[in-house]
Design a protein around this motif. Structure first.
Motif, mmCIF file in Angstrom:
data_model
loop_
_atom_site.group_PDB
_atom_site.id
_atom_site.type_symbol
_atom_site.label_atom_id
_atom_site.label_comp_id
_atom_site.label_asym_id
_atom_site.label_seq_id
_atom_site.Cartn_x
_atom_site.Cartn_y
_atom_site.Cartn_z
ATOM 1 N N SER A 23 3.005 -15.750 32.684
ATOM 2 C CA SER A 23 3.633 -14.649 33.420
ATOM 3 C C SER A 23 2.620 -13.739 34.127
ATOM 4 O O SER A 23 2.997 -12.700 34.664
ATOM 5 C CB SER A 23 4.510 -13.826 32.473
ATOM 6 O OG SER A 23 3.748 -13.383 31.375
ATOM 7 N N SER A 24 1.354 -14.135 34.162
ATOM 8 C CA SER A 24 0.334 -13.333 34.840
ATOM 9 C C SER A 24 0.614 -13.277 36.337
ATOM 10 O O SER A 24 0.872 -14.306 36.967
ATOM 11 C CB SER A 24 -1.051 -13.931 34.617
ATOM 12 O OG SER A 24 -2.019 -13.182 35.358
ATOM 13 N N PRO A 25 0.516 -12.075 36.932
ATOM 14 C CA PRO A 25 0.711 -11.966 38.377
ATOM 15 C C PRO A 25 -0.543 -12.329 39.178
ATOM 16 O O PRO A 25 -0.525 -12.295 40.400
ATOM 17 C CB PRO A 25 1.083 -10.487 38.565
ATOM 18 C CG PRO A 25 0.333 -9.798 37.469
ATOM 19 C CD PRO A 25 0.355 -10.766 36.302
ATOM 20 N N GLY A 26 -1.635 -12.615 38.468
ATOM 21 C CA GLY A 26 -2.911 -12.906 39.138
ATOM 22 C C GLY A 26 -3.846 -11.711 39.047
ATOM 23 O O GLY A 26 -3.410 -10.569 38.908
ATOM 24 N N ALA A 29 -3.510 -8.645 41.538
ATOM 25 C CA ALA A 29 -2.347 -7.800 41.217
ATOM 26 C C ALA A 29 -2.618 -6.959 39.965
ATOM 27 O O ALA A 29 -2.195 -5.793 39.887
ATOM 28 C CB ALA A 29 -1.097 -8.651 41.022
ATOM 29 N N ILE A 30 -3.327 -7.522 39.007
ATOM 30 C CA ILE A 30 -3.679 -6.774 37.789
ATOM 31 C C ILE A 30 -4.608 -5.619 38.152
ATOM 32 O O ILE A 30 -4.408 -4.478 37.703
ATOM 33 C CB ILE A 30 -4.328 -7.706 36.746
ATOM 34 C CG1 ILE A 30 -3.320 -8.752 36.259
ATOM 35 C CG2 ILE A 30 -4.885 -6.898 35.566
ATOM 36 C CD1 ILE A 30 -3.923 -9.865 35.416
ATOM 37 N N ILE A 31 -5.606 -5.887 38.988
ATOM 38 C CA ILE A 31 -6.529 -4.830 39.423
ATOM 39 C C ILE A 31 -5.770 -3.757 40.188
ATOM 40 O O ILE A 31 -5.972 -2.552 39.952
ATOM 41 C CB ILE A 31 -7.676 -5.423 40.273
ATOM 42 C CG1 ILE A 31 -8.602 -6.258 39.391
ATOM 43 C CG2 ILE A 31 -8.451 -4.314 40.995
ATOM 44 C CD1 ILE A 31 -9.627 -7.094 40.148
ATOM 45 N N ALA A 32 -4.900 -4.162 41.105
ATOM 46 C CA ALA A 32 -4.137 -3.185 41.894
ATOM 47 C C ALA A 32 -3.307 -2.277 40.998
ATOM 48 O O ALA A 32 -3.278 -1.050 41.198
ATOM 49 C CB ALA A 32 -3.239 -3.911 42.902
ATOM 50 N N LYS A 33 -2.640 -2.843 39.990
ATOM 51 C CA LYS A 33 -1.839 -2.019 39.073
ATOM 52 C C LYS A 33 -2.728 -1.067 38.280
ATOM 53 O O LYS A 33 -2.408 0.110 38.117
ATOM 54 C CB LYS A 33 -1.022 -2.872 38.116
ATOM 55 C CG LYS A 33 -0.128 -1.969 37.227
ATOM 56 C CD LYS A 33 0.371 -2.641 36.001
ATOM 57 C CE LYS A 33 1.270 -1.757 35.169
ATOM 58 N NZ LYS A 33 0.641 -0.583 34.588
ATOM 59 N N ALA A 34 -3.861 -1.569 37.794
ATOM 60 C CA ALA A 34 -4.782 -0.725 37.021
ATOM 61 C C ALA A 34 -5.282 0.446 37.860
ATOM 62 O O ALA A 34 -5.330 1.589 37.379
ATOM 63 C CB ALA A 34 -5.947 -1.561 36.506
ATOM 64 N N LEU A 35 -5.635 0.194 39.107
ATOM 65 C CA LEU A 35 -6.141 1.266 39.975
ATOM 66 C C LEU A 35 -5.045 2.244 40.364
ATOM 67 O O LEU A 35 -5.296 3.448 40.478
ATOM 68 C CB LEU A 35 -6.827 0.673 41.207
ATOM 69 C CG LEU A 35 -8.106 -0.119 40.916
ATOM 70 C CD1 LEU A 35 -8.673 -0.716 42.203
ATOM 71 C CD2 LEU A 35 -9.149 0.723 40.196
ATOM 72 N N THR A 36 -3.821 1.764 40.529
ATOM 73 C CA THR A 36 -2.687 2.660 40.796
ATOM 74 C C THR A 36 -2.436 3.563 39.595
ATOM 75 O O THR A 36 -2.260 4.782 39.740
ATOM 76 C CB THR A 36 -1.420 1.840 41.138
ATOM 77 O OG1 THR A 36 -1.670 1.096 42.328
ATOM 78 C CG2 THR A 36 -0.209 2.745 41.326
#
Length: 190
Positions: A23-26, A29-36
């Motif tokens: 279910s990983s978005p890649g 996408a993980i980095i983008a969510k963390a930075l948001t």
């Protein structure tokens, strides 16, 4: 961050499932969510953030190299962008947590199992205090270590009182203690 008695507010960055989970978005996408999440928490006045992989289900007692390397890249990006203290935890992998945190420049780590062996639905997690103490000395890091006592979602293999576990954690170098109830949202038994 933890050098004075002022209250500190630490916000959570719960990452989406890691690389290697179906279910990983890649990673991007993980980095983008963390930075948001980082931006939101900084803008809300938090003093620090704690990055965790709680969405990696099922948890692993020792994470894979693929998860470690991806997590390291994600946390490094957060550290590079952050104006506040950054901490991290790879749930149930205390050695990888300390190793990565020291390498990417985190200010602190949270270790959910430190002085007491804990039984989880994924297996028994051994205590890590001795090994973590040796690692801390060998890397010469100023990394702060925050440890759980009687961690939630697990039961002790050999019962000790909250007081005994806390004193043992401090004597093994814990810079701060996390006390939770048996489950998220349930107060600890004092």
């Amino acid at each position: 961050m933890f050098d004075n008695a002022d209250t500190k507010l630490i916000g959570m960055i719960h990452l989406p499932p890691s690389i290697g989970y179906s279910s990983s978005p890649g990673e991007e996408a993980i980095i983008a969510k963390a930075l948001t999440d980082l931006s939101t928490l900084e803008g809300s006045g938090f003093d620090g953030v704690l990055i965790e992989n709680d969405n990696d289900q099922p948890h692993q007692i020792s994470v894979t190299k693929k998860v470690r390397e991806s997590f390291k890249r994600v946390v490094k990006r957060v550290v590079e962008q952050s104006r506040i203290s950054v901490g991290m935890e790879l749930i149930y992998d205390m050695r990888a947590t300390v190793d990565i945190a020291a390498k990417v420049g985190c200010d602190f780590v949270r270790l959910d199992v430190f002085v007491d062996a804990m039984e989880t639905k994924w297996g028994i997690v051994p205590p890590s205090a001795g090994e973590i103490g040796k690692m801390r000395r060998s890397i010469g890091s100023k990394l702060k270590i925050i440890t759980d006592v009687h961690v939630k979602h697990a039961k002790m293999v050999a019962y000790r009182s909250l007081s005994e576990s806390t004193v043992d954690s401090i004597s093994h170098g814990s810079d701060g203690i996390v006390v939770t109830g048996d489950w998220t949202g349930i107060a600890p038994n004092m």
